[in-house]
Design a protein around this motif. Structure first.
Motif, PDB file in Angstrom:
ATOM      1  N   LYS A 386       0.828  -1.200   0.000  1.00 18.36           N
ATOM      2  CA  LYS A 386       0.000   0.000   0.000  1.00 18.36           C
ATOM      3  C   LYS A 386       0.867   1.257   0.000  1.00 18.36           C
ATOM      4  O   LYS A 386       0.529   2.267  -0.649  1.00 18.36           O
ATOM      5  N   THR A 387       1.987   1.205   0.699  1.00 16.53           N
ATOM      6  CA  THR A 387       2.883   2.363   0.721  1.00 16.53           C
ATOM      7  C   THR A 387       3.496   2.593  -0.646  1.00 16.53           C
ATOM      8  O   THR A 387       3.588   3.733  -1.118  1.00 16.53           O
ATOM      9  N   LEU A 388       3.929   1.521  -1.300  1.00 21.66           N
ATOM     10  CA  LEU A 388       4.499   1.653  -2.641  1.00 21.66           C
ATOM     11  C   LEU A 388       3.452   2.119  -3.654  1.00 21.66           C
ATOM     12  O   LEU A 388       3.805   2.704  -4.678  1.00 21.66           O
ATOM     13  N   THR A 451       3.891  10.161  -7.719  1.00 20.49           N
ATOM     14  CA  THR A 451       4.928   9.346  -8.366  1.00 20.49           C
ATOM     15  C   THR A 451       6.268   9.517  -7.672  1.00 20.49           C
ATOM     16  O   THR A 451       7.011   8.549  -7.470  1.00 20.49           O
ATOM     17  N   THR A 452       6.581  10.751  -7.297  1.00 19.10           N
ATOM     18  CA  THR A 452       7.834  10.985  -6.583  1.00 19.10           C
ATOM     19  C   THR A 452       7.846  10.247  -5.241  1.00 19.10           C
ATOM     20  O   THR A 452       8.853   9.645  -4.853  1.00 19.10           O
ATOM     21  N   GLY A 453       6.734  10.290  -4.529  1.00 20.12           N
ATOM     22  CA  GLY A 453       6.663   9.580  -3.258  1.00 20.12           C
ATOM     23  C   GLY A 453       6.835   8.089  -3.419  1.00 20.12           C
ATOM     24  O   GLY A 453       7.562   7.446  -2.643  1.00 20.12           O
ATOM     25  N   MET A 454       6.199   7.510  -4.446  1.00 20.08           N
ATOM     26  CA  MET A 454       6.322   6.078  -4.676  1.00 20.08           C
ATOM     27  C   MET A 454       7.754   5.706  -5.045  1.00 20.08           C
ATOM     28  O   MET A 454       8.270   4.663  -4.631  1.00 20.08           O
ATOM     29  N   LYS A 455       8.404   6.559  -5.816  1.00 23.30           N
ATOM     30  CA  LYS A 455       9.795   6.308  -6.195  1.00 23.30           C
ATOM     31  C   LYS A 455      10.694   6.267  -4.964  1.00 23.30           C
ATOM     32  O   LYS A 455      11.498   5.332  -4.775  1.00 23.30           O
TER      33      LYS A 455
END
Length: 528
Positions: A386-388, A451-455
């Protein structure tokens, strides 16, 4: 026409593989076993006995591949030297012409051991998945009466955690916690190898504790069970201690590979963390065991990566300096994490309560929390996914991180089987997501905030692993294999460098070294 479901087919396949793995040692013993005359199996042999006057005697005892010098007296016996060979190592013998042939047969045995480890750990994964589905279904059953449902989950988790702690205390104390520090201590010669009794204790205790919802990873039990099972292969084929040690380390790596479906990470773990040296012999045996384990696990559980991420993450020129900054933050957080783990263990040891009572209390709290927030308990695989996926907002992440941080620390101090890898990967992903969401959109061209957070959640997993465990190569390979994504290796490398540099500056000892030293101190204190 008779049909079976996919889950039933996998269960039957696991059973058939388990039976086949049980037959493998006998087949390999027949084909490659060392031919020796059968003798009585003496567990120990006295090499030299010197009388020092009644009733004192000095005895040189050879047992378990080591020589021990004992002073036997009238009132108490004294171990003068626990391992003479380790205290005064002999110079390395020249390589024999038959060593390559010996390595070939040992490699085949490591492959067979890997198949057995993969079967055991694959079944362990299936049972844990079933336990997780059962735990997640309980809140749905008690929608009409949440108070009764929370009480039922609290009671069930308390009983399961208490029973897990009882199994460890009563039968195999070495099965407590992750088991990786114990494996490292066995490889270093500080402790004897575990008996085969560890396998059912670790398996059942791990299922009870992790299935109850404690924030513990399946990789710890998998590593220790893999090491113990592979060591039994070495004993079965009557290898000397050097070869048994190689098989034990390779079995531990195979257990890690099976836990995360990551064969290269398992081999890297053996060389970087367990042995801390590279040579062709150990690399060959470690790869053979990992190949055997992963072949079986993928038959049972499929080839799908553990975590799914976006197909493409664009990288830019600022990713490397931002990775360094994130790594520095991870180094500071790892200091708090490692010290919290050790402090919680000290508090648990000083508690007058029995081990079962402490574990039951932790289990009750976790069970109650799991009724209202099922995703926050357990090993953390669903939480990491979920975090990713960027499912948490910037405002919610600090609360989620604080809960998981405290839950992981308390769960590890409960005295039940369970690992640290999966919980710390979840924490690393949460820190990385929070860091990425804080970055202004203008700083990362072409990326939105999500997207930046997931990266950076992905980068954060490797960085926090490197800071806590101090095994960056294993961490980067592990994350790459778990996500089937290698586009972020450069910023990931920068983040791991920053994390390790800050951890070293803060004198933050690697967690498994600290746990191993702590166990040694407690053992010396118990002797005195």
């Amino acid at each position: 026409m008779f049909e079976i479901s996919e889950d039933d087919a996998r269960a039957l396949l696991a059973l058939a593989t388990l039976i086949g793995a049980g037959a493998l040692p006998f087949l390999f013993r027949l084909a490659f076993g060392r031919r020796r005359p059968r003798r009585g199996r003496a567990r120990a042999a006295i090499s030299v006995a010197l009388a020092l006057g009644r009733p004192r005697r000095l005895i040189l005892l050879r047992a378990a591949g080591a020589e021990r010098l004992l002073l036997l007296g009238e009132k108490r016996d004294l171990v003068v030297e626990a391992d003479i060979a380790a205290a005064a190592p002999a110079p390395p013998a020249p390589r024999a012409p038959s060593e390559l042939a010996g390595l070939f047969s040992l490699g085949l045995v490591s492959l067979a051991a890997g198949v057995a480890v993969g079967t055991l750990c694959g079944v362990f994964r299936l049972v844990l998945d079933a336990a997780g589905r059962l735990r997640s279904a309980v809140p749905d059953w008690f929608q009409a009466n949440p108070a009764l449902g929370a009480a039922a989950m609290a009671l069930g988790a308390a009983v399961a955690a208490g029973l897990a702690a009882y199994l460890v205390r009563r039968f195999v104390p070495a099965a407590v916690g992750s088991g990786i520090p114990h494996v490292e201590s066995v490889i270093d010669g500080g402790e004897p190898p575990s008996s085969p009794l560890l396998l059912p204790v670790k398996f059942i205790g791990g299922v009870l504790a992790i299935g109850a919802g404690l924030a513990l990873g399946r990789e710890g039990p998998s590593v220790q069970m893999g090491a113990t099972l592979a060591h039994q292969f070495g004993r079965f084929f009557r290898y000397d201690w050097r070869d048994q040690q190689s098989l034990l380390a390779a079995g531990a790596g195979a257990g890690l590979a099976a836990a995360f479906n990551a064969p290269l990470a398992g081999a890297a773990f053996v060389l970087e963390e367990l042995l801390r040296r590279f040579d062709m012999r150990h690399a060959t045996i470690a790869l053979g065991a990992s190949v055997g384990a992963i072949s079986v696990v993928r038959l049972i559980d499929g080839p799908t990566p553990e975590l799914s991420v976006a197909a493409h993450y664009p990288t830019g020129p600022v990713d490397v300096p931002l990775g360094l900054l994130l790594g520095a933050a991870m180094g500071l957080v790892s200091l708090a994490y490692n010290r919290a783990i050790l402090h919680a263990l000290d508090i648990a040891d000083r508690s007058p309560w029995a081990a079962e009572a402490k574990a039951a209390l932790v289990g009750a709290g976790v069970g109650a929390l799991g009724f209202f927030a099922p995703d926050l308990v357990g090993g953390g695989d669903l939480l990491t996914q979920k975090t990713l996926d960027g499912a948490f907002s910037l405002e919610v992440l600090p609360l989620v991180f604080a809960l998981r941080f405290a839950l992981g620390v308390v769960s590890y101090a409960a005295g039940t089987p369970g690992g640290l890898f999966a919980p710390l990967l979840a924490l690393g992903a949460e820190i990385g997501l929070f860091f990425g969401l804080l970055i202004p959109d203008l700083l990362i061209s072409g990326d939105d905030a999500r997207t930046t957070g997931m990266k950076f959640a992905l980068i954060g997993m490797a960085a926090f692993f490197a800071a806590v465990v101090r095994a960056p190569l294993t961490g980067m390979i592990l994350i790459t294999e778990m996500t089937d994504s290698s586009e972020l290796l450069l910023p990931m490398l920068a983040a791991c460098f920053g994390a390790m540099a800050i951890a070293a500056v803060c004198h933050n000892e690697p967690i498994y070294d600290a746990l191993k030293d702590r166990s040694a101190r407690l053992a010396r204190r118990a002797e005195t």
